[in-house]
Design an enzyme around this catalytic site. Sequence first.
Site, mmCIF file in Angstrom:
data_model
loop_
_atom_site.group_PDB
_atom_site.id
_atom_site.type_symbol
_atom_site.label_atom_id
_atom_site.label_comp_id
_atom_site.label_asym_id
_atom_site.label_seq_id
_atom_site.Cartn_x
_atom_site.Cartn_y
_atom_site.Cartn_z
ATOM 1 N N THR A 184 0.785 -1.201 0.159
ATOM 2 C CA THR A 184 0.051 0.008 -0.092
ATOM 3 C C THR A 184 0.747 1.336 -0.198
ATOM 4 O O THR A 184 1.751 1.288 0.508
ATOM 5 C CB THR A 184 -1.081 -0.069 1.106
ATOM 6 N N PHE B 52 1.264 5.096 0.683
ATOM 7 C CA PHE B 52 0.454 6.383 1.473
ATOM 8 C C PHE B 52 1.202 7.709 1.106
ATOM 9 O O PHE B 52 2.327 7.851 0.559
ATOM 10 C CB PHE B 52 0.685 6.013 2.829
#
Length: 285
Positions: free
Chosen positions: A178, A180
């Site tokens: 992921t 960010f």
Amino acid sequence: MKLEPGARIAFQGDRGAFSEEAALKLLGQEIALLPCGSFDATFSAIQDGSADFVLAPMENSLAGSVHRSFDLLVESGLHIIAEVVIPIVHNLIGLPGANVAGLVSVESHPVALAQCEQFFLKNPHLKRIVAEDTAGSVREIMRADDPHRAAIASARAAEIYSAEILHDHLEDDRENYTRFFLLAAARSISEDADKISLVFQLPHSPGALQQALAPFAQRNLNLMKIESRPVHGKPWQYRFYLDLQASARDPQTITALEQLAKFAVELKVLGSYKSAQTVTTNAGS
């Protein structure tokens, strides 16, 4: 990246969320972490004075973009000043002494549940329960003190809530990451910034997208990502999000952006920052 000691970082989720892990990886241990119950509360934390920065998930390598984050990024007026990428490892977490055979239900964020499909196929008796976030699901099963309930979350969440990891690496694909963004109220560009994120709207005319992207191709500038999103309140109108591998100080980049601005209905540079490195894992390890 270094911030002032005690800098307040807002993130969505409870303590132990993957967003918290990302904040600590990017900024170190001297920050103050502010868990928020929703994305809307997270993105408004700087404006309401409760945080100095926002750390928000923007894209998962398997599930794709976090659309609510992108929409709020445009609406908030915040600026991207850094990015970080972390591997996502899903763990089955329960009460100390619990075991998989005795479980009845497993709860977590819907994306986490969906990324552990093979585990549920092997354990069809387990009921899936959707929760607001991964770490919060661990907090809730510990609060309930029920050995028949489990959660899927990070190892950090298990540690924070004194729970036990019953099974690690539940994810179907270990190449799961992921991305960010660290967001600030003020624009800031580091000397080593080599990536630009921007959003623009185009006129409804034949070849509009080709004309918009041509200035980058003509200058051999690498487009790393492009994605369209509907414009709220304007049916069938779309914004394009684009990641560009380039320095905002490069004359070629400046000229390309100027050409795009002349053609686009609207153009906004969301940030210029140092690109994060993704260290891939060996799926067989």
